[in-house]
Design a protein around this motif. Structure first.
Motif, PDB file in Angstrom:
ATOM      1  N   VAL A  33     -12.408 -25.060  51.687  1.00 20.15           N
ATOM      2  CA  VAL A  33     -11.057 -25.105  51.116  1.00 20.15           C
ATOM      3  C   VAL A  33     -10.992 -24.242  49.855  1.00 20.15           C
ATOM      4  O   VAL A  33     -10.007 -23.533  49.625  1.00 20.15           O
ATOM      5  CB  VAL A  33     -10.634 -26.569  50.834  1.00 20.15           C
ATOM      6  CG1 VAL A  33      -9.385 -26.640  49.977  1.00 20.15           C
ATOM      7  CG2 VAL A  33     -10.434 -27.315  52.145  1.00 20.15           C
ATOM      8  N   ALA A  34     -12.046 -24.271  49.037  1.00 19.14           N
ATOM      9  CA  ALA A  34     -12.076 -23.432  47.831  1.00 19.14           C
ATOM     10  C   ALA A  34     -12.042 -21.949  48.211  1.00 19.14           C
ATOM     11  O   ALA A  34     -11.340 -21.159  47.574  1.00 19.14           O
ATOM     12  CB  ALA A  34     -13.318 -23.745  47.004  1.00 19.14           C
ATOM     13  N   TYR A  35     -12.774 -21.572  49.253  1.00 23.16           N
ATOM     14  CA  TYR A  35     -12.761 -20.168  49.695  1.00 23.16           C
ATOM     15  C   TYR A  35     -11.380 -19.784  50.227  1.00 23.16           C
ATOM     16  O   TYR A  35     -10.880 -18.694  49.940  1.00 23.16           O
ATOM     17  CB  TYR A  35     -13.836 -19.929  50.754  1.00 23.16           C
ATOM     18  CG  TYR A  35     -13.917 -18.474  51.175  1.00 23.16           C
ATOM     19  CD1 TYR A  35     -14.416 -17.520  50.291  1.00 23.16           C
ATOM     20  CD2 TYR A  35     -13.486 -18.066  52.424  1.00 23.16           C
ATOM     21  CE1 TYR A  35     -14.480 -16.180  50.661  1.00 23.16           C
ATOM     22  CE2 TYR A  35     -13.545 -16.729  52.798  1.00 23.16           C
ATOM     23  CZ  TYR A  35     -14.049 -15.798  51.906  1.00 23.16           C
ATOM     24  OH  TYR A  35     -14.108 -14.477  52.267  1.00 23.16           O
ATOM     25  N   LEU A  36     -10.750 -20.675  50.991  1.00 21.62           N
ATOM     26  CA  LEU A  36      -9.387 -20.404  51.465  1.00 21.62           C
ATOM     27  C   LEU A  36      -8.425 -20.248  50.289  1.00 21.62           C
ATOM     28  O   LEU A  36      -7.527 -19.390  50.319  1.00 21.62           O
ATOM     29  CB  LEU A  36      -8.914 -21.517  52.398  1.00 21.62           C
ATOM     30  CG  LEU A  36      -9.557 -21.553  53.775  1.00 21.62           C
ATOM     31  CD1 LEU A  36      -9.102 -22.801  54.536  1.00 21.62           C
ATOM     32  CD2 LEU A  36      -9.234 -20.304  54.565  1.00 21.62           C
ATOM     33  N   GLY A  37      -8.597 -21.057  49.256  1.00 23.57           N
ATOM     34  CA  GLY A  37      -7.780 -20.927  48.056  1.00 23.57           C
ATOM     35  C   GLY A  37      -7.995 -19.588  47.376  1.00 23.57           C
ATOM     36  O   GLY A  37      -7.039 -18.949  46.909  1.00 23.57           O
ATOM     37  N   LEU A  38      -9.239 -19.133  47.335  1.00 24.38           N
ATOM     38  CA  LEU A  38      -9.545 -17.821  46.769  1.00 24.38           C
ATOM     39  C   LEU A  38      -8.890 -16.711  47.591  1.00 24.38           C
ATOM     40  O   LEU A  38      -8.336 -15.759  47.029  1.00 24.38           O
ATOM     41  CB  LEU A  38     -11.060 -17.626  46.704  1.00 24.38           C
ATOM     42  CG  LEU A  38     -11.567 -16.326  46.098  1.00 24.38           C
ATOM     43  CD1 LEU A  38     -11.146 -16.216  44.645  1.00 24.38           C
ATOM     44  CD2 LEU A  38     -13.077 -16.254  46.226  1.00 24.38           C
ATOM     45  N   MET A  39      -8.931 -16.841  48.909  1.00 23.52           N
ATOM     46  CA  MET A  39      -8.279 -15.857  49.784  1.00 23.52           C
ATOM     47  C   MET A  39      -6.774 -15.831  49.529  1.00 23.52           C
ATOM     48  O   MET A  39      -6.174 -14.765  49.415  1.00 23.52           O
ATOM     49  CB  MET A  39      -8.551 -16.185  51.258  1.00 23.52           C
ATOM     50  CG  MET A  39      -9.953 -15.883  51.700  1.00 23.52           C
ATOM     51  SD  MET A  39     -10.381 -16.408  53.390  1.00 23.52           S
ATOM     52  CE  MET A  39      -8.909 -16.292  54.303  1.00 23.52           C
ATOM     53  N   LEU A  40      -6.160 -16.992  49.432  1.00 26.69           N
ATOM     54  CA  LEU A  40      -4.722 -17.083  49.196  1.00 26.69           C
ATOM     55  C   LEU A  40      -4.334 -16.485  47.843  1.00 26.69           C
ATOM     56  O   LEU A  40      -3.358 -15.740  47.733  1.00 26.69           O
ATOM     57  CB  LEU A  40      -4.255 -18.538  49.289  1.00 26.69           C
ATOM     58  CG  LEU A  40      -2.763 -18.788  49.074  1.00 26.69           C
ATOM     59  CD1 LEU A  40      -1.939 -18.057  50.127  1.00 26.69           C
ATOM     60  CD2 LEU A  40      -2.479 -20.272  49.113  1.00 26.69           C
ATOM     61  N   ALA A  41      -5.133 -16.796  46.820  1.00 30.23           N
ATOM     62  CA  ALA A  41      -4.861 -16.239  45.488  1.00 30.23           C
ATOM     63  C   ALA A  41      -4.994 -14.725  45.503  1.00 30.23           C
ATOM     64  O   ALA A  41      -4.173 -14.010  44.919  1.00 30.23           O
ATOM     65  CB  ALA A  41      -5.810 -16.852  44.464  1.00 30.23           C
ATOM     66  N   SER A  42      -6.001 -14.234  46.187  1.00 34.38           N
ATOM     67  CA  SER A  42      -6.203 -12.783  46.288  1.00 34.38           C
ATOM     68  C   SER A  42      -5.035 -12.124  47.020  1.00 34.38           C
ATOM     69  O   SER A  42      -4.541 -11.066  46.608  1.00 34.38           O
ATOM     70  CB  SER A  42      -7.519 -12.498  47.014  1.00 34.38           C
ATOM     71  OG  SER A  42      -7.706 -11.123  47.198  1.00 34.38           O
ATOM     72  N   PHE A  43      -4.570 -12.726  48.092  1.00 38.12           N
ATOM     73  CA  PHE A  43      -3.442 -12.190  48.850  1.00 38.12           C
ATOM     74  C   PHE A  43      -2.161 -12.236  48.021  1.00 38.12           C
ATOM     75  O   PHE A  43      -1.368 -11.296  48.008  1.00 38.12           O
ATOM     76  CB  PHE A  43      -3.251 -12.963  50.152  1.00 38.12           C
ATOM     77  CG  PHE A  43      -2.067 -12.502  50.954  1.00 38.12           C
ATOM     78  CD1 PHE A  43      -2.114 -11.314  51.663  1.00 38.12           C
ATOM     79  CD2 PHE A  43      -0.901 -13.251  50.986  1.00 38.12           C
ATOM     80  CE1 PHE A  43      -1.032 -10.878  52.394  1.00 38.12           C
ATOM     81  CE2 PHE A  43       0.201 -12.826  51.710  1.00 38.12           C
ATOM     82  CZ  PHE A  43       0.137 -11.636  52.420  1.00 38.12           C
TER      83      PHE A  43
END
Length: 164
Positions: A33-43
Motif C-alpha cells: 500500500v505504501a508503494y502504491l501511495g508512492l506511485m500515486l503521488a509520483s503520478f
C-alpha cells in the motif's frame, strides 16, 4: 477461578510460526500500500512524465525493517499481541505474566526482525522459549478467553504467586 490460581500456558512453535506468517502477510500488505501511495503521488506530481518509481535495495530494505519493528513493538506495547498473535490466541508477557513495556517491546522487535530464526528454539526448549524469550525474559502464552489479555489474568506484583 481467582487470578492468583491462573497458570499461563506457554505457546508452542507451530502456533507462534502461524502467527508470524499472518503478521508477515500484514507487513507485506502495508508495504504494498505504501508503494502504491508512492506511485500515486509520483503520478499526481508529474502525470505527463510519469514512470514507475524504482526503489533502491537499501531504501526498500530499510523501509521493510522499520515497518516490521514499528509494527511489532507498537503491537506488543499497546495490547501485548500482534494481529497475528490475536488470531492465534497468543500474547507476549514478561515472566510474571504482565504486559511488557515499550523498551522491552522495542528490543524484542529488533531481535525478532534480525534474528527471526531464534523463534525455532521454542520447538526444542523444554520451556517453549525462543532465543528472544530467554534473552529478554519474556514468554508467549495462550490467552484463556478470546478478547481477554493474559496480563489481565496475571496476579498483581508482590503477592508471592510464582510464574515460572
Amino acid at each position: 477461578m481467582s487470578t492468583a490460581t491462573v497458570r499461563l500456558r506457554v505457546a508452542g512453535v507451530v502456533t507462534r510460526c502461524a502467527a508470524s506468517v499472518i503478521d508477515l502477510v500484514i507487513v507485506l500488505i502495508v508495504l504494498g500500500v505504501a508503494y502504491l501511495g508512492l506511485m500515486l503521488a509520483s503520478f499526481t506530481y508529474a502525470p505527463r512524465h510519469y514512470h514507475m518509481p524504482s526503489l533502491s535495495l537499501i531504501f526498500s530494505g530499510t523501509a521493510t525493517v522499520v515497518v516490521i519493528v514499528v509494527y511489532l513493538a507498537s503491537s506488543w506495547t499497546i495490547s501485548g499481541r500482534t494481529p497475528g498473535a490475536a488470531l492465534m490466541g497468543l500474547e507476549v508477557v514478561d515472566v510474571r505474566g504482565r504486559r511488557i513495556g515499550w523498551r522491552r517491546a522495542l528490543l524484542r522487535a529488533v531481535f525478532c526482525t534480525f534474528f527471526g530464526v531464534g523463534l525455532l528454539w521454542s520447538g526444542v526448549d523444554a520451556g517453549r522459549r525462543s532465543v528472544q524469550d530467554i534473552a529478554l525474559r519474556t514468554r508467549v502464552v495462550y490467552t484463556r478467553e478470546p478478547g481477554v489479555s493474559a496480563s489481565a489474568l496475571a496476579p498483581p506484583p508482590g503477592n508471592g504467586a510464582a510464574h515460572g
